[in-house]
Design a protein around this motif. Structure first.
Motif, PDB file in Angstrom:
ATOM      1  N   ARG A 199       5.010  43.060  -5.261  1.00 45.38           N
ATOM      2  CA  ARG A 199       6.025  43.852  -4.179  1.00 45.38           C
ATOM      3  C   ARG A 199       6.971  44.808  -4.949  1.00 45.38           C
ATOM      4  NH1 ARG A 199       8.787  39.268  -0.949  1.00 45.38           N
ATOM      5  NH2 ARG A 199       6.799  38.376  -1.260  1.00 45.38           N
ATOM      6  N   TYR A 200       7.392  44.313  -6.082  1.00 40.11           N
ATOM      7  CA  TYR A 200       8.345  44.852  -7.009  1.00 40.11           C
ATOM      8  C   TYR A 200       7.745  45.808  -7.989  1.00 40.11           C
ATOM      9  CZ  TYR A 200      10.869  41.309  -4.813  1.00 40.11           C
ATOM     10  OH  TYR A 200      11.962  40.244  -4.068  1.00 40.11           O
ATOM     11  N   GLY A 264      13.729  45.534  -8.644  1.00 41.04           N
ATOM     12  CA  GLY A 264      13.289  45.790  -7.358  1.00 41.04           C
ATOM     13  C   GLY A 264      14.238  45.516  -6.624  1.00 41.04           C
ATOM     14  N   ILE A 265      14.995  44.352  -6.580  1.00 39.83           N
ATOM     15  CA  ILE A 265      15.943  44.097  -5.537  1.00 39.83           C
ATOM     16  C   ILE A 265      17.081  44.841  -5.618  1.00 39.83           C
ATOM     17  CG2 ILE A 265      17.741  42.303  -4.918  1.00 39.83           C
ATOM     18  CD1 ILE A 265      15.662  40.208  -5.837  1.00 39.83           C
ATOM     19  N   GLU A 267      16.981  48.266  -6.732  1.00 36.91           N
ATOM     20  CA  GLU A 267      16.638  49.360  -5.919  1.00 36.91           C
ATOM     21  C   GLU A 267      16.377  49.428  -4.542  1.00 36.91           C
ATOM     22  OE1 GLU A 267      12.985  50.263  -7.948  1.00 36.91           O
ATOM     23  OE2 GLU A 267      13.690  50.695  -9.827  1.00 36.91           O
ATOM     24  N   ARG A 268      16.072  48.479  -3.910  1.00 37.57           N
ATOM     25  CA  ARG A 268      15.977  48.202  -2.472  1.00 37.57           C
ATOM     26  C   ARG A 268      17.605  47.990  -1.873  1.00 37.57           C
ATOM     27  NH1 ARG A 268      11.331  44.035  -0.686  1.00 37.57           N
ATOM     28  NH2 ARG A 268       9.456  45.301  -1.500  1.00 37.57           N
ATOM     29  N   ALA A 269      18.597  47.581  -2.585  1.00 36.70           N
ATOM     30  CA  ALA A 269      19.880  47.338  -2.279  1.00 36.70           C
ATOM     31  C   ALA A 269      20.227  48.771  -2.040  1.00 36.70           C
ATOM     32  CB  ALA A 269      20.797  46.252  -3.112  1.00 36.70           C
ATOM     33  N   ALA A 271      18.820  51.711  -2.129  1.00 37.38           N
ATOM     34  CA  ALA A 271      18.092  52.510  -1.031  1.00 37.38           C
ATOM     35  C   ALA A 271      18.649  52.162   0.489  1.00 37.38           C
ATOM     36  CB  ALA A 271      16.711  52.230  -0.745  1.00 37.38           C
ATOM     37  N   LEU A 272      19.162  50.897   0.768  1.00 36.48           N
ATOM     38  CA  LEU A 272      19.436  50.518   1.898  1.00 36.48           C
ATOM     39  C   LEU A 272      20.771  51.092   2.111  1.00 36.48           C
ATOM     40  CD1 LEU A 272      19.241  48.680   4.519  1.00 36.48           C
ATOM     41  CD2 LEU A 272      20.233  46.788   3.314  1.00 36.48           C
ATOM     42  N   THR A 275      20.800  54.696   3.005  1.00 34.13           N
ATOM     43  CA  THR A 275      20.326  54.781   4.374  1.00 34.13           C
ATOM     44  C   THR A 275      21.454  54.541   5.379  1.00 34.13           C
ATOM     45  OG1 THR A 275      18.307  54.135   3.934  1.00 34.13           O
ATOM     46  CG2 THR A 275      18.907  54.014   6.221  1.00 34.13           C
TER      47      THR A 275
END
Length: 277
Positions: A199-200, A264-265, A267-269, A271-272, A275
């Motif tokens: 997923r990452y 990956g974590i 980058e997701r943080a 992006a959040l 947003t």
């Protein structure tokens, strides 16, 4: 005065009306064409009635191709062409490798498992399986033959032939069980870890991993053959090198998985946060 028949008068009036209407339509079309040409807003390939002509569609497709954009319907056509058949040469080699697994086991254990002739045939089956392993992935990537079946079946075939050889050798007492456990444990563990972190991102095969696979294949092949003398001593050291590479590359893959997961974590943080902002 001679009267004109009503039907003839009506026909004459209708003809004059049709001619007037046609002339008016021509005038309007001329005005529209002239204004469009003067303003420079006329779409290429459009007819006076607003419809798109065949030449316009061809010109639009050529313009899109020149700009690097696929013409309308191009993506659908490309997707249909790029759908490789399951029955391609790369997948056929993978299937051959899967079929060779039970054949290899039968040859390996024939006549008690110690007959040099049967062991030589088993080595031939093992060698064919390892050679096809080198070519099927290369063919799939080079000629765009990658399929979902190949993605699943290829690693299964790799682990199956190697696992069958190691288990047979340990069962016959030719190879210590701890060597089989270390190699198979590493292979299964790394495969599971790849699925957990997919997923990452994807962990690419490293040069060390490829060298490990080659060394394992040579070492196991030497153990499958009924070797004696200095060749029997040489295969011990080749297998020792294979075990070292197995452990070292396994640890390196674990390190890569940890780094990939952290990235990956993060980058997701990020992006959040963007947003929410």
């Amino acid at each position: 005065m001679t009267g004109v028949p009503a039907s003839a008068a009506g026909g004459s009036s209708g003809a004059q009306g049709a001619r007037s209407t046609a002339a008016a339509a021509d005038g309007v079309a001329s005005e529209v064409s002239g204004s469009a040409s003067a303003s420079g807003t006329a779409a290429p390939g459009r007819s006076a009635s607003g419809g798109e002509s065949a030449s316009g569609r061809s010109a639009a497709g050529a313009d899109a191709t020149a700009e690097g954009r696929p013409p309308r319907g191009g993506k659908i056509t490309a997707a249909a062409v790029n759908q490789a058949s399951v029955w391609n040469v790369a997948n056929l080699l993978t299937m051959l490798r899967l079929v060779l697994v039970p054949g290899f086991v039968a040859l390996m254990l024939a006549d008690g498992g110690y007959d040099p002739a049967w062991r030589s045939l088993a080595w031939a089956a093992f060698a064919i399986a390892m050679i096809t392993d080198l070519f099927d992935g290369h063919l799939a990537r080079t000629y765009n033959l990658v399929t979902d079946f190949g993605k699943i079946a290829d690693p299964i075939a790799d682990k199956a032939i190697m696992g069958a050889a190691l288990i047979c050798l340990s069962s016959l007492g030719d190879l210590p069980w701890w060597v089989t456990i270390v190699i198979l444990g590493r292979e299964l563990g790394i495969t599971l870890m790849r699925f957990l972190v997919i997923r990452y991102g994807v962990i690419p095969a490293s040069r060390g991993g490829k060298l490990k696979t080659l060394t394992q294949g040579v070492a196991v092949g030497m153990y499958v053959l009924a070797l004696t003398g200095w060749l029997a001593s040489l295969r011990f050291w080749v297998m020792a090198a294979a075990v070292v590479l197995t452990v070292a590359t396994g640890l390196d893959y674990v390190r890569q998985a940890i780094v990939l997961r952290r990235q990956g974590i993060a980058e997701r943080a990020a992006a959040l946060e963007e947003t929410e902002a």
